[in-house]
Design an enzyme around this catalytic site. Structure first.
Site, short mmCIF file in Angstrom:
data_model
loop_
_atom_site.label_atom_id
_atom_site.label_comp_id
_atom_site.label_asym_id
_atom_site.label_seq_id
_atom_site.Cartn_x
_atom_site.Cartn_y
_atom_site.Cartn_z
N GLU A 2 42.04 36.98 33.47
CA GLU A 2 41.04 36.20 33.10
C GLU A 2 40.40 37.06 31.74
O GLU A 2 40.24 38.45 31.70
CB GLU A 2 39.87 36.29 34.12
CG GLU A 2 38.66 35.06 33.69
CD GLU A 2 37.76 35.11 34.84
OE1 GLU A 2 37.74 35.66 35.97
OE2 GLU A 2 36.88 34.17 34.73
N GLY A 12 33.66 44.32 37.26
CA GLY A 12 33.43 44.83 38.54
C GLY A 12 34.82 44.48 39.26
O GLY A 12 35.10 45.30 40.01
N MET A 50 38.23 41.21 40.08
CA MET A 50 38.91 40.17 39.64
C MET A 50 39.60 39.33 40.91
O MET A 50 40.33 39.85 41.66
CB MET A 50 39.86 40.22 38.75
CG MET A 50 40.63 39.21 37.97
SD MET A 50 39.53 37.98 37.31
CE MET A 50 40.43 36.27 37.74
N ASN A 83 42.34 37.30 41.29
CA ASN A 83 43.65 36.86 41.31
C ASN A 83 44.10 36.45 42.51
O ASN A 83 43.69 37.33 43.66
CB ASN A 83 44.73 38.03 40.80
CG ASN A 83 43.95 39.04 39.61
OD1 ASN A 83 43.81 38.51 38.78
ND2 ASN A 83 43.69 40.04 39.89
N HIS A 124 32.35 38.30 47.22
CA HIS A 124 32.57 37.51 45.83
C HIS A 124 34.04 37.04 45.47
O HIS A 124 34.32 35.99 45.50
CB HIS A 124 31.71 38.18 44.67
CG HIS A 124 31.79 37.42 43.51
ND1 HIS A 124 30.86 36.69 42.91
CD2 HIS A 124 32.66 37.37 42.49
CE1 HIS A 124 31.01 36.17 41.85
NE2 HIS A 124 32.18 36.48 41.70
N GLU A 125 34.76 38.10 45.34
CA GLU A 125 36.16 37.91 45.09
C GLU A 125 36.84 36.98 46.04
O GLU A 125 37.52 36.32 45.60
CB GLU A 125 36.80 39.26 44.70
CG GLU A 125 36.25 40.26 43.72
CD GLU A 125 35.90 39.61 42.53
OE1 GLU A 125 36.39 38.56 41.91
OE2 GLU A 125 34.63 40.03 41.81
N HIS A 166 35.95 33.41 45.94
CA HIS A 166 36.54 32.68 44.78
C HIS A 166 38.04 32.19 45.37
O HIS A 166 38.25 31.03 44.68
CB HIS A 166 36.92 33.80 43.71
CG HIS A 166 35.75 33.91 42.72
ND1 HIS A 166 35.15 32.81 42.00
CD2 HIS A 166 35.45 35.04 42.14
CE1 HIS A 166 34.31 33.43 41.06
NE2 HIS A 166 34.39 34.68 41.01
N GLU A 226 31.56 30.77 38.69
CA GLU A 226 30.59 31.98 39.03
C GLU A 226 29.24 31.74 39.40
O GLU A 226 29.18 32.47 40.51
CB GLU A 226 30.44 32.60 37.66
CG GLU A 226 31.96 33.16 36.97
CD GLU A 226 32.77 33.95 37.94
OE1 GLU A 226 32.13 34.76 38.92
OE2 GLU A 226 33.85 34.19 37.65
N1 0A1 Z 1 36.01 36.57 37.55
C1 0A1 Z 1 35.34 37.86 37.59
C2 0A1 Z 1 35.04 38.63 36.59
C3 0A1 Z 1 35.81 39.04 35.55
C4 0A1 Z 1 35.99 38.55 34.35
C5 0A1 Z 1 36.70 39.06 33.16
C6 0A1 Z 1 37.42 40.25 33.36
O1 0A1 Z 1 38.31 40.79 32.58
C7 0A1 Z 1 38.32 42.03 32.20
C8 0A1 Z 1 37.41 40.63 34.77
C9 0A1 Z 1 36.66 40.22 35.70
C10 0A1 Z 1 34.35 37.75 38.77
O2 0A1 Z 1 33.62 36.85 38.54
O3 0A1 Z 1 34.50 38.98 39.83
ZN ZN Z 2 33.28 35.84 40.13
#
Ligand code: 0A1
Ligand code: ZN
Length: 887
Positions: free
Chosen positions: A127, A267, A269, A271, A303-304, A307, A326
């Site tokens: 991301e 923080g 991700m 996946n 949070h993760e 998602h 988000e």
């Molecule tokens: N989707 C993740 C945040 C995130 C966005 C970009 C990144 O690239 C380095 C890494 C993480 C979240 O909301 O936790």
């Molecule tokens: Zn997030």
């Protein structure tokens, strides 16, 4: 000369992809410098796209080794390779298969996007657009495919091989090599792809879903640290259970893995099935992590995990819809933490963060709507506005609809949009459908930047026993001026927002329950017009209005209130948020007057007396809340309230004065409280909210005592530092000592560094404490620390803790009148940009409030910004921020 401003991408230009990819088979052979990737893509033309269009696959920093269509190598004149794309001309009108072989160098990947190595562990971050750094692809979230991934690696170097979905096969792959195959049955966009290969320890667990699925849980960490993953594992299990009961969301794979890595830009991700975390949000032990760290781990794990539904099962059509996943997921993790901890205390924390991070963003040159209309670099839009204000919009929706209708709307959203790439419109349509309401006006919250100001005037009609409240909503003045309007004109010229105002009336003896208005339902009045008036009956005495209870809308409130009014709310309101707010307002009135240099300081006696009564009644029954009530607003809060011509030194003096005054007034009580709140000898550490609350109050008391009498504070802090059994207490003591110059401070700092020499996450706290010392030689100290063996410009956590803490957490020294703080930040941004532009751009946002400063400092900041802007070859990330900042 400035680098050219990057060309923006606009929401209005959205077009569906001309091609779709249904299935992806990846074969990835890991090697430190020459990782080989074979991607087999099953493509077809998109009926919603343009027939016969070229196929343009995104790619970045890739070496193309071979390219086949339906098993046949393509002639070189059938395609074009550029710096950013692989273009296939005249692609078939029928489904077809492409096989693309590429090579990448994970060890050279310092941007930490795509496939890279962190402490020898192979990991990925895709991301927003990192997948194109692994293979050529339609790297956009509305192209969703089913992935099968074969990962091969050296058995010694990477005994653990993880992918998305479920493991389906593993075995030998020739001398010294092995492989694993993972299959993810859920179609997903490329940004949710992940793999990990490395030498890692695993802490395992199990969770049985409501529909009977046995899920294997694994937290993977650096060898030897598995016991520090116990809290994270527990948080995963609680998150899974909570999402079933609170939102009816059930996990959908047989495996859920979390991997902690030490080099990570953000923080964590989400996946699919394989969350990758910055290790600071996984690893915790009482000796190394504070109560705040435990709470952050719980929140980010949740949070993760959340998602998985809000983001993965329902993903975003395009990056303009980022808040769709988000904002909603932050709302969901806030609700989770509120259920796990004290709701009132958590809400105050959420609002403090919003005001500290989002309000200034919304007031300054980087202001943008929760759903931006355009961007030059999407990585610069992972902002407090998208996340935190995005969550407030979801919360307002719940307030407006009520919890039951809101829950039905959430269910409808998840079932209607499951498996799709959705938009904010789809989200709102689900709530409109279940409520029968037209949400068109509410949707303006997504489009309008800036924090609205709501002005409220109250008037009591004693004879009639009624009370009138007059409301007006305005654009923030900076924005209104930008639109060429005069103050006062805004209200008529701009379509109003729909603002839920949770409110009640409070009299000298308590809440006036007889007071009613036909405009207030379930304690909420909805302000939908530019101005409006409501009248309460049943109000025999002049009341105090308790407005925006629970912070029911992300606005600034302008209302005239006396100290006496506020102290009535502190003593009698039933809404804990507004009780806390009342105490903050009393403190802020003094701080603002002092910082503005009024001739006669305000008297604090009444405030001290009210706090004393409050503490006597409630400190021991709810220490966490009491700690918040006693916390003097931060220098940042004061600056945000003042809004213009900021002199950080005057603010610092004002805050120091109030700390001293409150500390003196409450000295004996605070000393007694510290004793009463001490842990009984031999008690075991628990990170739960109640224990953390006791530690918080004890440490706020220490801060005020030290503010009143530095010598007494020094003695108490030194003793606490030596005797501490938790990081919370040790760090609080060190923070108190850090404010008192002298040999005790320096020797405590050395002792801390020695004790934690092999704990990088703890040394981050040590860097941060020193970077925030409000003294003239701190900049020199920071520069010295950049040469410390534990510091590394390549590690985002180190950079944030030293440089980020200095720019974001040390207002007097970053904003030194001579501009040296700005020069330092500019230098660091320029030095970091070539290797990690994402972190460089983030650091640069430290200048975000520069236009609020007094003219001398503004001029210095402008010079530093110009110096950055003049550098040739800036990244898109940095040139985007610097350009917007200078506008
Ligand atoms: N989707 C993740 C945040 C995130 C966005 C970009 C990144 O690239 C380095 C890494 C993480 C979240 O909301 O936790
Ligand atoms: Zn997030």
């Amino acid at each position: 000369m400035r680098t050219e401003t990057p060309i923006p991408i606009r929401l209005a230009d959205y077009r569906p992809s001309d091609h779709l990819i249904d299935r992806v088979a990846l074969d990835i052979s890991l090697d430190a410098h020459a990782t080989r990737v074979t991607a087999t893509l099953s493509l077809r033309p998109n009926p919603a796209g343009r027939a016969g269009a070229d196929l343009v696959l995104d790619g970045e920093d890739l070496t193309l080794l071979s390219f086949e269509r339906d098993g046949v190598a393509l002639a070189p004149d059938a395609y074009t390779v550029t710096d950013t794309a692989l273009i296939l001309r005249y692609p078939p009108a029928e489904p077809f298969t492409l096989t693309i072989r590429t090579q990448v160098d994970p060890s050279a990947n310092t941007r930490l996007m795509g496939l890279y190595r962190s402490n020898g562990v192979y990991c990925t971050q895709c991301e927003a657009d990192g997948f194109r750094r692994i293979t050529y692809f339609l790297d956009r979230p509305d192209v969703m495919a089913v992935y099968t991934t074969r990962i091969e690696a050296d058995r010694e170097e990477a005994p653990v091989l993880l992918g998305n979905g479920n493991p389906i096969e593993a075995g030998d792959a020739g001398p010294g090599r092995h492989f694993a195959v993972w299959h993810d049955p859920h179609p997903k966009p490329a940004y949710l792809f992940a793999l990990v290969g490395g030498r890692l320890d695993r802490l395992g667990g199990r969770f049985t879903t409501r529909d009977g699925r046995e899920v294997d849980l694994g937290i993977f960490v650096e060898p030897g640290k598995a016991e520090r993953a116990a809290y994270a594992l527990d948080a995963v299990i609680r998150s899974m259970a909570w999402d079933e009961t609170a939102f009816g969301r059930i996990y959908d794979l047989d495996v859920f893995n979390v991997v902690a890595v030490s080099d990570f830009n953000m923080g964590a991700m989400e996946n699919k099935g394989l969350n990758i975390f910055n290790d600071r949000y996984v690893l915790a032990s009482p000796e190394t992590a504070t109560d705040a760290d435990y709470a952050a781990i719980e929140a980010i794990i949740a949070h993760e995990y959340f998602h998985n539904w809000s983001g993965n099962r329902v993903t975003c059509r395009d990056w303009f819809q980022l808040c769709l996943k988000e904002g909603l997921t932050v709302f969901r993790d806030q609700e989770f933490s509120s259920d796990m901890r004290s709701r009132a205390v958590h809400r105050i924390g959420e609002v403090r963060t919003l005001r500290a991070r989002q309000f200034p963003e919304d007031t300054g040159p980087l202001a943008h709507p929760v759903r931006p209309q355009q961007y030059a670099e999407i990585n610069n839009f992972y902002t407090a506005t998208v996340y935190e204000k995005g969550a407030e919009i979801v919360r307002m929706l719940r307030t407006l609809l009520g919890p039951d209708v809101f829950a039905r709307g959430m269910d409808r959203y998840f079932s209607e949009c499951d498996g799709t790439a959705a938009t904010v419109e789809d989200f709102l349509a689900a709530f409109a459908a279940v409520s029968g309401l037209d949400l068109t006006a509410f949707a303006r919250w997504y489009e309008r930047p800036g924090t609205p100001v709501v002005t409220v005037e109250g008037e009591h009609q004693a004879a009639a026993g009624t009370y009138t409240l007059r409301f007006r909503q305005d654009l923030p003045s900076a924005l209104a001026q930008g639109l060429g309007r005069q103050p006062g004109q805004e209200a008529d010229a701009t379509p109003p927002l729909v603002i839920p105002v949770a409110l009640g009336l409070v009299g000298p003896e308590g809440v006036l329950r007889e007071a009613v208005s036909d405009r207030v339902h379930d304690g909420v009045f909805v302000l939908e017009r530019a101005s409006d008036t409501i009248t309460f009956t049943g109000v025999p005495v002049a009341p105090v209005a308790s407005l925006f209870r629970g912070f029911s809308a992300p606005v600034r409130v302008a209302a005239v209130a006396t100290d006496a009014d506020r102290l009535v709310l502190l003593a009698h309101d039933t809404d804990p948020f507004n009780r806390w707010q009342a105490a903050q307002d009393v403190a802020m009135a003094r701080l603002v007057a002092d910082a503005r240099g009024v001739d006669r300081p305000m008297d604090n006696a009444g405030f001290v007396a009210a706090l004393a009564t409050f503490l006597d009644r409630e400190a021991l029954s709810d220490p966490a809340f009491a700690a918040l009530v006693l916390t003097v607003p931060s220098e940042g809060d004061i600056a945000n309230t003042l809004g213009q011509s900021i002199d950080p030194d005057a603010i610092h003096r004002a805050r120091t004065d109030l700390r001293r005054s409150l500390g003196r007034g409450l000295f004996e009580r605070l000393t007694r409280l510290r004793e009463a709140l001490a842990d009984p000898a031999g008690s075991r550490f628990s990170p739960d909210a109640a224990s953390a609350g006791r530690r918080a109050l004890r440490n706020v008391a220490l801060d005020l005592i030290a503010g009143a009498d530095p010598q007494a504070g020094l003695a108490l802090a030194a003793a606490q530092f030596d005797a501490a059994t938790t990081m919370t207490d040790r760090l609080a003591a060190l923070s108190a000592l850090a404010l008192i110059p002298g040999p005790t401070r320096e020797s405590a700092l050395s002792a801390f560094a020695e004790r934690f020499a092999h704990e990088p996450l703890v040394l981050d706290k040590w860097f941060a404490i020193q970077a925030t010392i409000p003294e003239a030689d701190t900049l020199d100290r920071v520069r010295r620390l950049q040469a410390h063996p534990a510091f590394a410009m390549t590690n985002p956590n180190r950079v944030r803790s030293l440089v980020g803490s200095f720019s974001a957490g040390n207002p007097t020294q970053f904003n030194r009148a001579d501009g040296a703080g700005y020069d330092f930040l500019a230098e660091t941004v320029i030095a970091l940009d070539p290797t990690n532009p994402q972190i460089a751009a983030k650091l640069l946002t430290g200048f975000g409030s520069w236009r609020m400063l007094e003219p001398g400092r503004q001029a210095k900041a402008a010079q530093s910004l110009a110096a950055i802007g003049a550098r040739p070859g800036l990244s898109r990330d940095v040139s985007d921020i610097v350009g917007r900042m200078q506008n």
